[in-house]
Design a protein around this motif. Sequence first.
Motif, short mmCIF file in Angstrom:
data_model
loop_
_atom_site.label_atom_id
_atom_site.label_comp_id
_atom_site.label_asym_id
_atom_site.label_seq_id
_atom_site.Cartn_x
_atom_site.Cartn_y
_atom_site.Cartn_z
N PRO A 1 0.82 -1.22 0.00
CA PRO A 1 0.00 0.00 0.00
C PRO A 1 0.85 1.27 0.00
O PRO A 1 0.38 2.31 -0.52
CB PRO A 1 -0.81 -0.11 1.29
N ALA A 2 2.06 1.22 0.54
CA ALA A 2 2.89 2.42 0.61
C ALA A 2 3.44 2.82 -0.77
O ALA A 2 4.03 3.89 -0.92
CB ALA A 2 4.05 2.17 1.59
N GLN A 3 3.25 1.96 -1.78
CA GLN A 3 3.71 2.27 -3.13
C GLN A 3 2.57 2.64 -4.09
O GLN A 3 2.82 2.91 -5.27
CB GLN A 3 4.49 1.07 -3.70
N ARG A 4 1.38 2.69 -3.57
CA ARG A 4 0.22 2.93 -4.45
C ARG A 4 -0.21 4.39 -4.31
O ARG A 4 -0.64 4.84 -3.26
CB ARG A 4 -0.93 1.99 -4.10
N PHE A 5 -0.11 5.14 -5.43
CA PHE A 5 -0.38 6.59 -5.43
C PHE A 5 -1.56 6.90 -6.35
O PHE A 5 -1.77 6.24 -7.37
CB PHE A 5 0.85 7.36 -5.90
N VAL A 6 -2.27 7.93 -5.94
CA VAL A 6 -3.41 8.42 -6.74
C VAL A 6 -3.06 9.82 -7.24
O VAL A 6 -2.62 10.69 -6.45
CB VAL A 6 -4.70 8.46 -5.90
N PHE A 7 -3.27 10.05 -8.54
CA PHE A 7 -3.11 11.38 -9.16
C PHE A 7 -4.50 11.98 -9.35
O PHE A 7 -5.26 11.54 -10.23
CB PHE A 7 -2.39 11.27 -10.50
N ALA A 8 -4.84 12.96 -8.54
CA ALA A 8 -6.16 13.59 -8.60
C ALA A 8 -6.04 14.95 -9.28
O ALA A 8 -5.26 15.80 -8.85
CB ALA A 8 -6.74 13.74 -7.21
N GLU A 9 -6.83 15.15 -10.34
CA GLU A 9 -6.80 16.45 -11.03
C GLU A 9 -7.18 17.55 -10.05
O GLU A 9 -8.12 17.43 -9.27
CB GLU A 9 -7.75 16.44 -12.22
N HIS A 10 -6.43 18.66 -10.13
CA HIS A 10 -6.62 19.75 -9.18
C HIS A 10 -6.73 21.11 -9.89
O HIS A 10 -6.32 22.14 -9.36
CB HIS A 10 -5.45 19.76 -8.19
N GLY A 11 -7.28 21.10 -11.09
CA GLY A 11 -7.44 22.36 -11.83
C GLY A 11 -6.19 22.72 -12.63
O GLY A 11 -5.21 21.98 -12.66
#
Length: 272
Positions: free
Chosen positions: A208-218
Amino acid sequence: MPEHDLDRGLAALARHAGHTGRLASAGDVRARADRRRKHRYAATGALGAVTAVALGVGIAAAQPGRGPTPGPPLPAASPSTHSVSPVPSESTAPTTPTTSHPPTSRTPSTQDPAVLSGKRQVFLFVLDKGVEVPESVVAVTPSGRVGITADYGDRALFVPVPTAPGSSEHLIKTGKLTAGGEPYCVRVRNNGSNPLTVVTAACDASDPAQRFVFAEHGRDNQQRMTYAVRNGDAYLRWNPTGTSGLIAEEIGDGTLDTTFVLIDRGAATLPF
């Protein structure tokens, strides 16, 4: 009596005497003269009437604004059996839609979702409150930590790879650095009471420490898409006072100031 009438009358008496052998009495002569006078007056009157009619017609024709006497009204025309198509007005004419603004250019580095497909290597530029931090890019330091540096070489190339097709979670693999031919993966490390740090480790999609989420932020002030990057509830944050310049931190109700722009640097060259 005019002279020429007298001559004609005397000649007529002479002819009558030659035929009959006697002269007509004065009464006969007077009666014959009266009859001729009546015939002459009648002919004169008829000629005068004809002349008056002709003169009247000429005067009427010469008067302006007066036409010939209208004749009897013509019968009303029957309605036509042929329909007439209405002429289309300008409002019904087809119009060609126009574009109010020209289309803006699109660059794969800022707007193409291919940067998160696992097939492109990227730079991660750092933004603070929507403004790019000068000479700042995410890179692997010589000590194996992941921090903010001004090194735009191979150490700054990463490949975000989905953990599964269509997944929002990604492994962030190194684009050029390898160990035994295999890339490294970015990982958040727990340091107890100290802030979370970001390091490299052997790739493990189940970690889990290697799993990243890229969330659009404008978009930033250059109209590039920005992303907030998090691992679980901890967001990657710029920390200019720290050792490496990059930490992971849970912000709770705080404000997220650090975001990233993914700059496409071409196709990934390592087998992913």
